[in-house]
Design a protein around this motif. Structure first.
Motif, PDB file in Angstrom:
ATOM      1  N   GLY A 119       0.811  -1.415   0.422  1.00 53.73           N
ATOM      2  CA  GLY A 119      -0.300   0.056   0.051  1.00 53.73           C
ATOM      3  C   GLY A 119       0.447   1.194  -0.045  1.00 53.73           C
ATOM      4  O   GLY A 119       2.353   1.237   0.553  1.00 53.73           O
ATOM      5  N   VAL A 120       0.556   2.700  -0.531  1.00 57.84           N
ATOM      6  CA  VAL A 120       0.813   3.306  -0.970  1.00 57.84           C
ATOM      7  C   VAL A 120       0.535   4.575   0.425  1.00 57.84           C
ATOM      8  O   VAL A 120      -0.815   4.366   0.037  1.00 57.84           O
ATOM      9  N   MET A 121       1.112   5.628   0.557  1.00 61.60           N
ATOM     10  CA  MET A 121      -0.238   6.622   1.101  1.00 61.60           C
ATOM     11  C   MET A 121      -0.439   8.021  -0.006  1.00 61.60           C
ATOM     12  O   MET A 121       0.626   8.246  -0.254  1.00 61.60           O
ATOM     13  N   ASN A 122      -1.958   8.559  -0.062  1.00 63.25           N
ATOM     14  CA  ASN A 122      -2.248   9.516  -0.987  1.00 63.25           C
ATOM     15  C   ASN A 122      -2.105  11.067  -0.477  1.00 63.25           C
ATOM     16  O   ASN A 122      -1.045  10.137   0.733  1.00 63.25           O
ATOM     17  N   SER A 123      -2.563  11.597  -0.867  1.00 64.45           N
ATOM     18  CA  SER A 123      -1.653  12.456  -0.138  1.00 64.45           C
ATOM     19  C   SER A 123      -2.371  13.618   0.490  1.00 64.45           C
ATOM     20  O   SER A 123      -2.281  14.657   1.160  1.00 64.45           O
ATOM     21  N   GLN A 124      -3.169  12.589   1.044  1.00 62.83           N
ATOM     22  CA  GLN A 124      -3.617  12.898   2.290  1.00 62.83           C
ATOM     23  C   GLN A 124      -3.556  12.420   3.168  1.00 62.83           C
ATOM     24  O   GLN A 124      -4.007  11.899   4.917  1.00 62.83           O
ATOM     25  N   ASN A 125      -2.032  11.758   3.540  1.00 59.90           N
ATOM     26  CA  ASN A 125      -1.231  10.838   4.312  1.00 59.90           C
ATOM     27  C   ASN A 125      -2.689   9.714   4.498  1.00 59.90           C
ATOM     28  O   ASN A 125      -2.232   8.496   5.897  1.00 59.90           O
ATOM     29  N   ASN A 126      -3.948   9.357   3.583  1.00 58.19           N
ATOM     30  CA  ASN A 126      -4.049   8.027   4.119  1.00 58.19           C
ATOM     31  C   ASN A 126      -3.756   6.758   3.554  1.00 58.19           C
ATOM     32  O   ASN A 126      -3.323   6.632   2.177  1.00 58.19           O
ATOM     33  N   LEU A 127      -3.555   5.671   3.614  1.00 57.58           N
ATOM     34  CA  LEU A 127      -3.420   4.244   2.970  1.00 57.58           C
ATOM     35  C   LEU A 127      -3.714   4.330   2.117  1.00 57.58           C
ATOM     36  O   LEU A 127      -5.411   3.627   2.696  1.00 57.58           O
ATOM     37  N   ALA A 128      -3.235   3.861   0.975  1.00 61.59           N
ATOM     38  CA  ALA A 128      -4.577   3.150  -0.149  1.00 61.59           C
ATOM     39  C   ALA A 128      -3.801   2.238  -0.758  1.00 61.59           C
ATOM     40  O   ALA A 128      -2.352   1.845  -0.528  1.00 61.59           O
ATOM     41  N   ARG A 129      -4.514   1.135  -1.100  1.00 65.63           N
ATOM     42  CA  ARG A 129      -3.706  -0.035  -1.989  1.00 65.63           C
ATOM     43  C   ARG A 129      -5.057   0.231  -2.914  1.00 65.63           C
ATOM     44  O   ARG A 129      -6.226  -0.077  -3.150  1.00 65.63           O
ATOM     45  N   PRO A 130      -4.586  -0.987  -4.042  1.00 62.04           N
ATOM     46  CA  PRO A 130      -5.025  -1.383  -5.324  1.00 62.04           C
ATOM     47  C   PRO A 130      -5.967  -2.217  -4.953  1.00 62.04           C
ATOM     48  O   PRO A 130      -6.444  -3.709  -3.942  1.00 62.04           O
ATOM     49  N   GLY A 131      -7.523  -2.529  -5.241  1.00 57.58           N
ATOM     50  CA  GLY A 131      -8.425  -2.845  -4.705  1.00 57.58           C
ATOM     51  C   GLY A 131      -8.420  -4.040  -6.418  1.00 57.58           C
ATOM     52  O   GLY A 131      -7.247  -4.480  -7.311  1.00 57.58           O
ATOM     53  N   SER A 132      -9.887  -4.521  -6.349  1.00 49.41           N
ATOM     54  CA  SER A 132      -9.754  -5.688  -7.358  1.00 49.41           C
ATOM     55  C   SER A 132      -9.106  -5.507  -9.000  1.00 49.41           C
ATOM     56  O   SER A 132      -9.297  -6.276  -9.714  1.00 49.41           O
ATOM     57  N   THR A 133      -9.551  -4.209  -9.117  1.00 52.66           N
ATOM     58  CA  THR A 133      -8.851  -3.705 -10.876  1.00 52.66           C
ATOM     59  C   THR A 133      -8.002  -3.221 -10.796  1.00 52.66           C
ATOM     60  O   THR A 133      -7.555  -2.327 -12.203  1.00 52.66           O
ATOM     61  N   GLY A 134      -7.184  -2.710  -9.783  1.00 46.56           N
ATOM     62  CA  GLY A 134      -6.242  -2.216  -9.967  1.00 46.56           C
ATOM     63  C   GLY A 134      -6.581  -0.791  -9.238  1.00 46.56           C
ATOM     64  O   GLY A 134      -5.338   0.093  -9.253  1.00 46.56           O
ATOM     65  N   LYS A 135      -7.515  -0.295  -9.283  1.00 41.23           N
ATOM     66  CA  LYS A 135      -7.103   1.430  -9.014  1.00 41.23           C
ATOM     67  C   LYS A 135      -6.858   1.299  -7.160  1.00 41.23           C
ATOM     68  O   LYS A 135      -7.704   0.162  -6.607  1.00 41.23           O
ATOM     69  N   PHE A 136      -6.802   2.682  -6.664  1.00 45.00           N
ATOM     70  CA  PHE A 136      -6.042   2.623  -5.594  1.00 45.00           C
ATOM     71  C   PHE A 136      -7.675   3.226  -4.784  1.00 45.00           C
ATOM     72  O   PHE A 136      -8.671   3.830  -5.304  1.00 45.00           O
ATOM     73  N   TYR A 137      -7.860   2.354  -3.661  1.00 45.19           N
ATOM     74  CA  TYR A 137      -8.647   3.426  -2.622  1.00 45.19           C
ATOM     75  C   TYR A 137      -7.983   3.066  -0.814  1.00 45.19           C
ATOM     76  O   TYR A 137      -7.227   1.945  -0.638  1.00 45.19           O
ATOM     77  N   CYS A 138      -8.483   3.735  -0.218  1.00 47.21           N
ATOM     78  CA  CYS A 138      -8.332   4.250   1.546  1.00 47.21           C
ATOM     79  C   CYS A 138      -9.542   4.518   1.888  1.00 47.21           C
ATOM     80  O   CYS A 138      -8.716   4.518   3.318  1.00 47.21           O
ATOM     81  N   SER A 139     -10.778   3.704   1.832  1.00 49.37           N
ATOM     82  CA  SER A 139     -11.966   3.339   1.935  1.00 49.37           C
ATOM     83  C   SER A 139     -12.493   5.065   3.128  1.00 49.37           C
ATOM     84  O   SER A 139     -12.942   4.827   4.050  1.00 49.37           O
ATOM     85  N   LYS A 140     -11.845   5.582   2.389  1.00 46.18           N
ATOM     86  CA  LYS A 140     -12.414   7.120   3.738  1.00 46.18           C
ATOM     87  C   LYS A 140     -13.804   7.633   2.912  1.00 46.18           C
ATOM     88  O   LYS A 140     -13.868   6.995   1.739  1.00 46.18           O
TER      89      LYS A 140
END
Length: 292
Positions: free
Chosen positions: A165-186
């Motif tokens: 996972g990587v941190m997005n610009s709001q410092n929320n942890l984001a991980r690739p979903g089922s299609t490769g898009k990133f999601y942070c659950s916020k």
């Protein structure tokens, strides 16, 4: 006409009707016996039937049962306390998915000499800051589809960061979903979403503008492109005022300006959220993400 949504709404008084008569818990994969129409977990009745060769309630031999879709739906919609300790109440059918982002799940670092324990986000920050090198080889053996990322896996370190996972610009942890898009659950930002549940993921659907920024950056997309919910790069046509990704589907239909696919059509309804990203492209996203 029967309102099925109202019928299957969980009700504490219904607990006795959805209870397995063997384990006395809400029936998992509920089945109903043909002989006396009582409800059981499919696993419970199979184990009992193999041992006793009879119905546990009416004692009829050679017991047979059928799947109970109605009871299964009631059990799936039943709200239960999180079993992992975050104190939230969730639907029983969402327990496994909830574990991916539950704040109550504790992880223990198994790197030699380290006994660090923490919730998911703090644990991943710990791993990225202290143990990148030691876990690199192990993580890079994990298989992930390369379709969504093209050349981004040339670097083993880049691959490991995507896996963790990587941190997005709001410092929320984001991980690739089922299609490769990133999601942070916020919560989704800027506007209400009519096609999703209002959250960024966690595994599919619309993402927030900060995670879309990651999508654009990792694919090095130019001005005028976003990533649709299918994980495909989609170009915006100012003339037609639509997105299209040129994907060809099993039905031989192609996503074009004239006939955009469902995923691209969804982008139009949420275009306002990503307007600033659409006008600048990869270079803006890259510079913006490195300012945080």
């Amino acid at each position: 006409q029967i309102n099925m949504k109202k019928v299957i709404t969980p009700d504490p008084q219904m607990d006795e009707y959805i209870q397995c008569h063997i384990c006395l818990e809400p029936a998992e994969d509920a089945v109903e016996t043909e002989c006396c129409h009582n409800v059981f977990c499919e696993k419970c009745i199979k184990i009992y039937g193999l041992k006793k060769h009879e119905c546990p309630m009416c004692r009829q031999s050679d017991v047979k049962w059928n799947e109970s879709s109605f009871i299964r739906q009631i059990v799936a919609d039943k709200e239960v306390p999180c079993p992992y300790g975050c104190k939230k109440t969730i639907k029983k059918s969402e327990v496994k998915e909830h574990k991916n982002d539950c704040e109550g799940v504790e992880f223990v670092c198994n790197t030699e000499g380290c006994k660090f324990k923490a919730g998911r986000e703090e644990f991943i920050k710990h791993v990225l800051s202290l143990h990148e090198t030691s876990i690199l080889e192990r993580m890079c053996k994990t298989s992930i589809s390369k379709k969504a990322y093209k050349g981004t896996f040339d670097s083993p370190l880049a691959k490991m960061r995507l896996l963790i996972g990587v941190m997005n610009s709001q410092n929320n942890l984001a991980r690739p979903g089922s299609t490769g898009k990133f999601y942070c659950s916020k919560k989704l930002d800027k506007m209400k979403c009519k096609c999703c549940n209002g959250n960024c993921g966690p595994t599919n659907g619309c993402n927030c503008s900060m995670c879309m920024q990651l999508d654009i950056t990792i694919r090095s997309l130019p001005k005028g492109y976003l990533v649709n919910t299918g994980g495909r790069s989609a170009k915006y046509s100012p003339e037609a005022k639509v997105f299209y990704c040129n994907a060809v589907f099993e039905t031989s239909e192609k996503c074009t300006e004239q006939t955009p696919c469902v995923d691209c059509a969804r982008l139009i309804s949420v275009k306002e959220r990503y307007e600033h990203l659409l006008q600048h492209g990869f270079q803006y996203c890259f510079n913006s993400s490195h300012q945080h």
